[in-house]
Structures are given as structure tokens and as C-alpha cells.
Design an enzyme around this catalytic site. Structure first.
Site, PDB file in Angstrom:
ATOM      1  N   LYS A   1     -38.261   4.927 -21.758  1.00 48.98           N
ATOM      2  CA  LYS A   1     -37.661   4.943 -20.323  1.00 48.98           C
ATOM      3  C   LYS A   1     -38.602   4.025 -19.159  1.00 48.98           C
ATOM      4  CE  LYS A   1     -34.429   7.880 -21.787  1.00 48.98           C
ATOM      5  NZ  LYS A   1     -34.394   9.204 -21.944  1.00 48.98           N
TER       6      LYS A   1
HETATM    7  C1  LIG Z   1     -33.667  10.549 -22.469  1.00 47.72           C
HETATM    8  C2  LIG Z   1     -32.586  11.495 -22.024  1.00 47.72           C
HETATM    9  C3  LIG Z   1     -32.806  12.539 -21.820  1.00 47.72           C
HETATM   10  C4  LIG Z   1     -33.890  13.552 -22.641  1.00 47.72           C
HETATM   11  O1  LIG Z   1     -35.165  13.087 -22.249  1.00 47.72           O
HETATM   12  P1  LIG Z   1     -36.072  13.913 -23.177  1.00 47.72           P
HETATM   13  O2  LIG Z   1     -37.462  13.407 -22.393  1.00 47.72           O
HETATM   14  O3  LIG Z   1     -36.492  12.946 -24.479  1.00 47.72           O
HETATM   15  O4  LIG Z   1     -36.127  15.229 -23.426  1.00 47.72           O
HETATM   16  C5  LIG Z   1     -31.928  13.347 -21.072  1.00 47.72           C
HETATM   17  N1  LIG Z   1     -30.646  12.812 -20.484  1.00 47.72           N
HETATM   18  C6  LIG Z   1     -30.888  11.292 -20.772  1.00 47.72           C
HETATM   19  C7  LIG Z   1     -29.505  10.550 -20.032  1.00 47.72           C
HETATM   20  C8  LIG Z   1     -31.560  10.726 -21.402  1.00 47.72           C
HETATM   21  O5  LIG Z   1     -31.341   9.402 -21.450  1.00 47.72           O
END
Ligand SMILES: *Cc1c(COP(=O)(O)O)cnc(C)c1O
Length: 383
Positions: free
Chosen positions: A188
């Protein structure tokens, strides 16, 4: 292999983590509070609550709104499973709203139509979870309007949209959502290894979220039933979890946050370069909304003109380009099929899935590497 996404860690990040390891606090301590404050200020939100990942953030966001069995949560099929699973964790039923074939976000017209039918059937959702796919906001103004009309809450899954803005205001400011979720997974925009955060302007929700992330326990005598037994005393007021972020993670996150604008600028530059370099190919490129500035978590193209999607994908992987596909429509997962969803339920998300490829996009990606991606894509299409 050039991956589709990855973190960028520098010496300042390493120093920040080491300093925390040498400090008095490893789990939730002063680094968490500092990280939360920095993000809340930037996003112009009253409160930020950091947790161990965005999935946990989505879970306690639903719990803070008392989502439970017999109630409904709606989201988009074009997302990671966590945006839907949070409803299931609470025992609620989940349903989906198909995507707009241009923006690849939840379609506001389809949402309006589905709400109209749900109102007639007496099965309105309690929560709608729009997902800012690839880092670009949904039509949040329209979704907010509908939430007022039909009385549902909005939890914006902005896992992709850390640092993005919408209608001139930062994503997370709370103009259009009761709570906004960020993810700090390594692919991210910024990372804490694992990590997530909830932004809200509501004091009551912030207090509840802080309690739910730590077993449902309070040490605040004012919130206790009866008198405190003494300085050691705490009370568990409800069933919570251990969803805390560590200070080690928050120190990394705070250090990363100092480079947010650098990261975003690089992602924007890469997106602009892709737009130009791919313009003559039979591809649908990402749509740019006039009222939203994307964080560019992903750069997705859809193959068109009768091209064989699988062949193009495989050729890129063979060429050492770590392309990926975001997302497999959630309703087609075996778990959701076991709940009664079937192939064909959300045709736009399924058509999208048959054509989409996520190209490499991350702040550390160099122009030369991006040129390699484009050359490989050209060759794959020509073949
Ligand atoms: C990455 C992601 C999540 C989950 O994130 P984590 O921190 O890995 O639990 C939830 N929703 C979306 C749209 C994502 O891309």
C-alpha cells in the site's frame, strides 16, 4: 522479476524502528499516539485509531456501529475479501453492488436502484462499504446523499487511498463517511509491515474503537460500572479483541508518513507516464475523475479488441513482469458461493475480471523498469 507493488524502506525508517526497540515501549505507547495524531491532522479528521491491520479496522468499525445477525452490509465485488468479511465476522449478511464499467468503483446508479428495491422489500443495509479502488474515491457525495435518504452508515474502505483527496479535501476528512479505513500493508502507499487505521469525526465511535481494539477494556473510572477498586483496576465493558498496533510498527509508519508526498508524487508521475506510453495500445486505461486525486495504489489496464487476456498476462509473467489481477470478484469465491451467490450475479465486475491486469506501480519503480514493463506489454499484445 519486477513486482506489481512493494515497499520502500530507507535508513530513516530503520533508525526509527531501532530507536523504538531501545525505548521503554514496544507495544502500544507514545509512537502510536504520535502516528495517529499526524494522520488525523493531515486528513482533517478529529480522531484516528491505529490497529494491527485494515481487516481488524473494518471489523471493529462494524462492531462500533453494532452490526449484528439479521442485519446487512453491502460492498463492491471488485475488492479484497476483507471489505465483505467484516460483515460476516459480525454475523451479518453481506450483499454486493456491481461496479461502474468506467471507474471500476461501486456504481452509484446501481446502488440507488438496489436501495429502492431493498426499501420496498424491507431489507435495507445498515452499512455500505464503498472501496476507493486503486486509490480513487467513489462518488462519495452521491453515496452520502443516499445514506441520508435511506439511513445507512458509510464505512469507506480507503485501504488504497492513503493520501488521496476528493473534492479538494483529504480522504478521511469525514465529509462523506462515518469512518474511513486505511491499510499499511507493504504494497500500500505507506507501510507499517502489517497495520491499519480508522478515521472518524465522532467522539463516541473513536472511544468505542479504542476500547474494541483492546479487549473491550477501560481504565477510565468515569466509564466504569460502580466504583473503581483502585489504581490497578480495569473493567471489561464488552467483548473486544487484541487488535493493537505495536510502537515498533507505528515508529516505522510515522517515518514513512514523512515521505507521503514524495511517494504520492512518484506514483502520480508513473501513472502519467503509463498513460502516455500506452495510449496507442488496445487497452482501457484508468479513468480519471475530475473531482478526485488518486493515490495510485494500482495502475490497472483492461485488454480490449478481442485480445486473449490470459495470453497477455502469461507473456508478461514470462518476461519477468510481476503483473497481478485485482480483484477476483468476491461473490465468486467458494465461501461466498456457499452463501448462495453465483457466477453472473454481478456481470460488470465479472467482465472487468476477464480483462484486467495490474501493472507494476510503486514509489521505488524506476523509469527504466517501467519502460521494460511497457515494452513487454507491447510485445505480448503484438504476439
Ligand atoms: C489491503 C486491503 C484490505 C486489507 O488490509 P490488511 O491491512 O491487509 O488487513 C482491505 N481492503 C482493501 C480494499 C485492501 O486493498
Amino acid at each position: 522479476m519486477i513486482p506489481y507493488g512493494r515497499q520502500q524502506i530507507d535508513q530513516a525508517d530503520i533508525d526509527a524502528v531501532v530507536a523504538t526497540l531501545q525505548s521503554d515501549w514496544l507495544t502500544q505507547g507514545p509512537a502510536i499516539a504520535r502516528f495517529e495524531r499526524a494522520i488525523a491532522e493531515h486528513c482533517e479528521a478529529r480522531h484516528a485509531v491505529a490497529v494491527c491491520n485494515a481487516t481488524a479496522a473494518l471489523h471493529i468499525a462494524c462492531l462500533a456501529l453494532d452490526l449484528g445477525p439479521g442485519e446487512l452490509l453491502w460492498t463492491t465485488p471488485n475488492t479484497f475479501v476483507a471489505s465483505a468479511n467484516c460483515g460476516r465476522y459480525c454475523g451479518a449478511d453481506v450483499d454486493f453492488v456491481d461496479i461502474d464499467p468506467r471507474t471500476w468503483n461501486m456504481c452509484p446508479q446501481q446502488l440507488a436502484r438496489k436501495l429502492e428495491a431493498a426499501a420496498l422489500a424491507g431489507r435495507l443495509p445498515k452499512i455500505v462499504v464503498p472501496v476507493a479502488f486503486s486509490g480513487q474515491s467513489c462518488d462519495m457525495a452521491r453515496i452520502r446523499e443516499l445514506s441520508r435518504q435511506y439511513g445507512f452508515y458509510v464505512i469507506e474502505d480507503a485501504s488504497h487511498a492513503v493520501g488521496a483527496s476528493y473534492r479538494g479535501r483529504p480522504v478521511g476528512c469525514g465529509d462523506y463517511a462515518d469512518m474511513t479505513i486505511f491499510s499499511f500493508h507493504p504494497v500500500k502507499i505507506i507501510t507499517t509491515g502489517e497495520g491499519g487505521l480508522i478515521l472518524t469525526n465522532r467522539d463516541d465511535l473513536a472511544e468505542r474503537l479504542a476500547r474494541l481494539r483492546s479487549h473491550g477494556i477501560t481504565r477510565d473510572a468515569a466509564l466504569m460500572q460502580g466504583e473503581s477498586d483502585g489504581p490497578w483496576y480495569y473493567q471489561q465493558l464488552e467483548l473486544g479483541y487484541n487488535y493493537r498496533m505495536t510502537d515498533i510498527q507505528a515508529a516505522l509508519g510515522y517515518s514513512q508518513w514523512q515521505r507521503l508526498e514524495t511517494f504520492l508524487a512518484r506514483r502520480r508521475a508513473l501513472a502519467a507516464r503509463y498513460d502516455v506510453l500506452l495510449t496507442d495500445l488496445p487497452l482501457q486505461l484508468p479513468h480519471r475523475q475530475a473531482d478526485a486525486e488518486s493515490a495510485w495504489h494500482l495502475y490497472v489496464v483492461r485488454v480490449q479488441g478481442g485480445l486473449d487476456h490470459r495470453k497477455v498476462f502469461d507473456a508478461l509473467r514470462m518476461a519477468g513482469i510481476g503483473v497481478n489481477l485485482h480483484y477476483i470478484p468476491v461473490h465468486t469465491q467458494p465461501y461466498y458461493q456457499s452463501l448462495g451467490f453465483k457466477q453472473g450475479d454481478y456481470p460488470e465486475a465479472e467482465r472487468y475480471y476477464a480483462e484486467a491486469i495490474s501493472l507494476p506501480m510503486y514509489a521505488a519503480l524506476q523509469d527504466g523498469e517501467q519502460d521494460q514493463v511497457v515494452a513487454a506489454l507491447r510485445q505480448a499484445i503484438a504476439a
